[in-house]
Design an enzyme around this catalytic site. Structure first.
Site, PDB file in Angstrom:
ATOM      1  N   ASP A 161       0.858  -1.360   0.035  1.00 41.50           N
ATOM      2  CA  ASP A 161      -0.164  -0.130   0.081  1.00 41.50           C
ATOM      3  C   ASP A 161       0.905   1.172   0.044  1.00 41.50           C
ATOM      4  O   ASP A 161       1.498   1.722   0.946  1.00 41.50           O
ATOM      5  CB  ASP A 161      -1.015   0.098   1.383  1.00 41.50           C
ATOM      6  CG  ASP A 161      -1.923   1.182   1.129  1.00 41.50           C
ATOM      7  OD1 ASP A 161      -1.926   2.200   0.313  1.00 41.50           O
ATOM      8  OD2 ASP A 161      -2.914   1.014   1.879  1.00 41.50           O
ATOM      9  N   GLY A 209      -4.600   1.891   8.238  1.00 37.21           N
ATOM     10  CA  GLY A 209      -5.528   1.073   8.737  1.00 37.21           C
ATOM     11  C   GLY A 209      -5.388  -0.245   8.904  1.00 37.21           C
ATOM     12  O   GLY A 209      -5.447  -0.849   9.939  1.00 37.21           O
TER      13      GLY A 209
END
Length: 286
Positions: A189, A212
């Protein structure tokens, strides 16, 4: 224009993804394993060549594997800066091998109209190449601001998996490091929200925030060690809702309540009392 709610049921073409031993090691360090290099319980996840140690994979690493971009394209165009990760659920049918290649099909399983935005749920099913039974499923939901208001169903709402009115059965606190997001992003990510102060400022933060799913991985480690005896083969499912951002360097505290044989609810807090992951539930082989 709202996104297309008729996209529900759309399935992507199969896509292949692979991981190797070093991917598992990097992911483990990215979610905090190895901060105590003497830890016997964590060594199988951050070392592949220690004496009398066989490498294993943290169950939550499966969130980094599926490619769901094909499914997202089916819902129409939207500003990606308006997308916020809402919830994540994983289901594991057996232990994830140290190395593997899976074929994944992603399906849009829900599009809800929340008025000021839309919630899109995508379920991906991944099967080891050469096999017929799925290895794991990943269900993610995203809230897309400004894409609601077409008069569709609002979908489920309200609290889920609430903690019992008693003290937790187990509490685990892990520190995150100032560079935690910079390590975690190497597992796939690369959103600049987690590495670029300028981009973070445009999103309203004074510095880059933690992924997250990195918080999710820290939480999964705590659940694995406390509820599964550190054995990934016993870990069956985990779900939770992201409720507040975490800054790298904050401590994360995971509170757990056993609710049945092989089931528990949990929540994760940062800086002592701010809930950052809630509506948490986990199942495991008791």
């Amino acid at each position: 224009m709202p996104i297309n709610p008729d996209a529900v049921g759309t399935r992507s073409d199969p896509t292949e993804s692979l991981w190797r031993s070093k991917d598992g090691l990097l992911y483990a360090v990215g979610v905090g394993a190895g901060q105590d290099p003497l830890s016997e319980t964590e060594r199988p996840f951050f070392s592949e060549n220690s004496i009398d140690t066989t490498q294993r994979i943290l169950p939550t690493m499966v969130v980094t594997v599926p490619d769901v971009s094909g499914a997202f394209r089916a819902i129409g165009s939207f500003n990606p800066a308006m997308l916020v990760h809402g919830e994540e659920r994983i289901v594991l049918h057996r232990e994830v091998p140290v190395e593997g290649t899976v074929s994944t099909v992603a399906e849009i399983t829900a599009v809800w109209d929340k008025g000021k935005g839309a919630v899109v749920e995508i379920t991906s099913t991944s099967t080891l190449v050469g096999e017929t039974e799925p290895l794991f499923e990943v269900v993610m939901s995203a809230f897309i601001r400004g894409e609601g208001g077409w008069g569709g169903e609002r979908g489920p709402s309200g609290p889920r998996h609430q903690a019992p009115d008693r003290d937790p059965d187990a509490v685990v606190t892990y520190p995150t490091r100032p560079e935690q997001a910079l390590v975690y992003r190497l597992s796939g990510d690369r959103n600049p929200l987690h590495s670029d102060p300028g981009f973070a400022a445009m999103a309203g933060f004074d510095r880059p925030i933690l992924h997250g799913l990195c918080t999710y991985g820290f939480t999964g480690r705590a659940l694995l060690h406390e509820l599964c005896g550190s054995d990934p083969a016993r870990f069956r499912s985990m779900e939770g809702r992201f409720s507040s951002p975490v800054m790298p360097g904050e401590d994360l505290t995971v509170q757990m309540w056993r609710t049945d044989d092989g089931a528990a609810v949990y929540r994760t807090l940062a800086s002592g009392d701010r809930v950052v992951l809630d509506s948490g539930a986990v199942t495991f082989d008791a």
